[in-house]
Design an enzyme around this catalytic site. Structure first.
Site, short mmCIF file in Angstrom:
data_model
loop_
_atom_site.label_atom_id
_atom_site.label_comp_id
_atom_site.label_asym_id
_atom_site.label_seq_id
_atom_site.Cartn_x
_atom_site.Cartn_y
_atom_site.Cartn_z
N SER A 292 13.95 65.50 14.42
CA SER A 292 13.13 64.39 14.14
C SER A 292 12.54 63.44 15.92
O SER A 292 13.69 62.74 15.77
CB SER A 292 13.84 63.77 12.58
OG SER A 292 14.67 63.06 13.22
N ASP A 293 11.22 63.11 15.00
CA ASP A 293 11.07 61.81 15.71
C ASP A 293 12.19 60.91 15.40
O ASP A 293 12.47 60.48 14.43
CB ASP A 293 9.76 61.67 15.98
CG ASP A 293 9.35 60.66 16.78
OD1 ASP A 293 10.44 59.95 17.34
OD2 ASP A 293 8.28 60.89 16.82
N CYS A 294 12.39 59.60 15.92
CA CYS A 294 13.24 58.15 15.89
C CYS A 294 13.34 58.03 14.34
O CYS A 294 12.23 57.31 14.39
CB CYS A 294 13.59 57.52 17.64
SG CYS A 294 14.44 58.99 18.26
#
Length: 800
Positions: free
Chosen positions: A315-317
């Site tokens: 995932s993106d953060c």
């Protein structure tokens, strides 16, 4: 990516620690560096080496199965996040997955730390400028720069991958790098467009595959082992950060199946299928109402099912937490954790899965077996990197250390890359290049005239050193320096009069203007395309006052509307230099004074301000819609005026083209039983129709072009050959599509023949309204510069 912390201060010249460490290394043999004191204990040593997951001769999938079978549920869950916890009872230390290497090893993300034996790393130009070279050999060299030396059967003198592995050996970096960014630069206002290869999906795809191959350098049996692991991000249709109150955390990108298939997904497909990347990162935004990190159609069905990703999806953060707390996609955090894992997410950048997955399992929302599947994908990549093979210093690349970072060869490649990307936009009366013997005193003016940090753009590390534009120009001429503005914002009272006086006193004037990260970056999109503040006023007043030629240098990632300068006869030359990296000032000066002949081409369309005045950034459609006055986006679909077109760029020499060989007709054989669909039709009857790509025999079907390029001028130069194809009329409103490109160096008054193969199924197809790729049958037109050639694509129906 979220959570980017404040960068430490950067110094202009080579840091003292480098000089000291270089001296130590010169006085000691390489084998004295082993990094053992600096790095955490490695896995599979001592008594733990007897465990089956440490057996290097066992197939990796068996080793992974053995390791997962030894973990408790709580241990498994703590491995689902970027700061994965150690498992001391199995001799496994914690691991930080988040490192970055967008254009050099970066200190963005907690996985990499500069200091001690590694005070910095080579900082290449920002991606948008590297893409302007249209040289995929260069793109791969930045990740991998070959020499005759060998390590473990793989070329030893590498650049980003060498420096990354050296820092890993020293305990100051990981082996998983969340780069490159291959999103389409859809809108000129996007603050992160600088990180991408531009607006064209074919270019972005070739960049993605080339850079990934350069970073990963697969080796071993079936090339399954990796030097480092790359990651293509951010999947998909992510190209808005924060524009007029709309941010990426809440944005729902409404994208047609057509645009998703033939624009937004193209570079990601190339990254996985051709580059064989080890990871893909899903994005913050929703696509048609579903968060990308919770969409099984995008993750399981497309990335893993259709494209066969051999790796993990991250995932993106904090994006899992975002789709729960900001987008309210699920009613409970346990539902969010379950949806992400079931959709195919393997790793969470952020704490969310560590906090809520156990509850999701105990509540029956997701099974432990599905958690095991996620772990199998991440641990497999770690094993492919050798992280469970024992002592890293006894493995391939184990001898890399401080002396392999910021080497002269690496720094020379950074300069070479900046040279290749710089684009010459205007050169009235062939004023450029300037003669150092004629222009002995040069006024150097502008807010970026003495830039250092600004030259490297975002997602950068600590460079080996800097050469600012002022320093670079000072190597050729005496300089009179005036900033003219207190910064790129250039608002309020500014020292414009002092800059005017400097121009009046000099033989020539160089204005270094543009933007920096205060104007365009992650979480900051622009609202207009004009030079900020009083920059235009400064440029015009200085140009009017200058007693010699005035050269405008634009340092920026995204396009600018500089129509005023393009039309001003007092401004003789314009250069776009992107964010040119640590050697940017030297490269700029080399081009201005003729040591290097520019050959870069614009990888994005430069629109006029009127475009953004009427087109909201939230409008995702690529194709023009005249019925509502929508002009479309990118050179492929846009119908409207431009400041400078995609692919534009001048040279100090001149080139002429001729087509030496091109087919008049190309047969397109249909595939197997699907040919029965057309068994009663003649080839002529199929003209005007479009055949599904899946109905054709795609392997090896190409249009072969031989183009002669002649350098008709008096200087050696590099020419970028761009080949476009327009489809038969009536298909998808596509103006033209870049289908092939090649960068070729041609000495003065010489010629070179370039052979280009256009892949029919990839280059000549388009997506229909249902997202199905089709190849139009009929007359296609090839455009090479001012030349055109028409060929007929003929389907070959067969009877079974």
């Amino acid at each position: 990516m979220a959570g980017v912390g404040k960068r430490r201060a950067l110094r202009r010249h080579i840091p003292l620690p480098y000089l000291l460490s270089a001296l130590v290394l010169l006085l000691s043999p390489l084998r004295t560096f082993n990094g053992a004191e600096a790095r955490p204990a490695f896995a599979c040593q001592g008594e733990f080496a007897r465990l089956p997951f440490c057996w290097t001769r066992m197939p990796i999938h068996n080793r992974v199965k053995d390791l997962i079978g030894r973990l408790t549920l709580q241990e498994k869950i703590r491995l689902l996040v970027n700061n994965a916890a150690g498992v001391p009872r199995l001799g496994i230390s914690g691991y930080e997955w988040w490192s970055e290497a967008l254009h050099g090893v970066s200190n963005v993300g907690p996985g990499t730390k500069f200091g001690g034996a590694f005070p910095g790393a080579t900082s290449f130009p920002q991606v948008i400028l590297t893409a302007a070279s249209f040289n995929d050999t260069l793109w791969e060299e930045i990740g991998k720069y070959s020499s005759n030396a060998r390590v473990g059967g793989v070329g030893a003198l590498q650049v980003v991958s060498d420096e990354a592995r050296a820092m890993y050996n020293g305990g100051q970096a990981g082996l998983t790098y969340w780069s490159p960014n291959v999103n389409i630069f859809r809108d000129p206002r996007w603050g992160r467009g600088q990180e991408t290869p531009g607006e064209d999906p074919i270019v972005a795809g070739r960049y993605a595959a080339s850079y990934v191959r350069g970073l990963q350098q697969p080796y071993g049996y079936e090339a399954n082992r990796l030097k480092v692991a790359a990651c293509c991000k951010h999947y998909t249709a992510y190209d808005l950060d924060n524009w007029k109150g709309t941010d990426r955390f809440h944005f729902n990108a409404r994208v047609t199946k057509q645009d998703l298939e033939d624009t937004f997904d193209v570079p990601f497909r190339a990254c996985v299928v051709e580059g064989k990347v080890a990871s893909v990162m899903c994005s913050y935004n929703q696509v048609d109402g579903v968060p990308t990190c919770a969409d099984p159609n995008l993750l399981l069905n497309t990335i893993r099912g259709q494209w066969h990703l051999n790796g993990y999806i991250v995932s993106d953060c904090d994006s899992v937490g975002v789709f729960y707390s900001a987008q309210h996609y699920t009613s409970t955090p346990e539902d969010a954790a379950a949806d992400a894992i079931k959709a195919g997410l393997d790793l969470d950048c952020g704490p969310f899965l560590a906090q809520h997955t156990e509850g999701a399992v105990t509540q029956g929302k997701v099974s432990e077996l599905q958690v095991d599947y996620a772990l199998a994908n991440t641990i497999t990549v770690q094993m492919r990197l050798g992280m469970f093979d024992g002592d890293p210093f006894k493995q391939p690349f184990g001898n890399l250390g401080p002396r392999d970072v910021c080497t002269p060869a690496h720094q020379n490649l950074a300069l070479h890359a900046a040279h290749q990307g710089i684009v010459l936009l205007k050169n009235d009366r062939r004023v450029l290049p300037l003669s150092p013997s004629r222009y002995r005193t040069v006024a150097v003016i502008g807010p970026n005239s003495d830039a250092t940090v600004a030259m490297i753009g975002n997602y950068a590390g600590v460079p080996c050193g800097y050469t600012s534009p002022l320093q670079g120009i000072g190597r050729y001429a005496k300089t009179i320096h005036q900033a003219g503005c207190g910064g790129v914002a250039c608002a309020g009272n500014q020292p414009i009069d002092a800059a005017v006086a400097a121009a009046q006193a000099a033989d020539a004037t160089i204005l270094v203007m543009g933007l920096d990260q205060s104007m365009e970056r992650e979480m900051t999109d622009r609202v207009h395309l004009l030079l900020p503040g009083r920059q235009q006023e400064l440029v015009s007043k200085v140009a009017t006052a200058s007693r010699g030629p005035t050269i405008l240098v634009l340092m920026c990632g995204g396009p600018l509307d500089v129509t005023f300068a393009k039309n001003d006869p007092k401004i003789a030359g314009i250069l776009w230099v992107g964010y040119p990296g640590q050697a940017g000032g030297a490269a700029i000066a080399d081009v201005i004074f003729g040591t290097h002949n520019p050959g870069g081409k614009l990888p994005v369309t430069w629109y006029p301000q009127a475009f953004v005045d009427k087109v909201p950034m939230t409008e995702m459609a690529m194709r023009a819609d005249p019925s509502r006055g929508y002009p479309g986006r990118s050179y492929r679909f846009y119908k409207g005026p431009v400041v400078f077109p995609f692919g534009y760029g001048l040279s100090y020499t001149s080139f002429a083209h001729s087509i030496a060989h091109a087919p008049a007709a190309v047969p397109l054989p249909l595939d197997g039983r699907r040919a029965a669909l057309y068994s009663n039709a003649s080839s002529d009857a199929l003209v005007g129709r479009a055949v599904r790509v899946t109905h054709t025999r795609c392997d090896g079907i190409t249009v072969g072009l031989h183009v002669d390029v002649k350098n008709t001028g008096d200087r050696d130069g590099t020419h970028t050959l761009l080949v476009f194809v327009s489809p038969p009329a009536g298909h998808s409103a596509l103006e033209k599509q870049l289908v092939a490109f090649e960068s070729v160096h041609v000495p003065a008054q010489s010629h070179a023949r370039v052979k280009l193969d256009v892949d029919v199924c990839k280059g000549l197809s388009f997506a229909d309204a249902d997202g199905i790729r089709r190849i139009p049958i009929g007359e296609h037109t090839v455009h090479v510069g001012d030349l055109t050639h028409t060929f007929s694509l003929q389907a070959l129906p067969t009877r079974l």
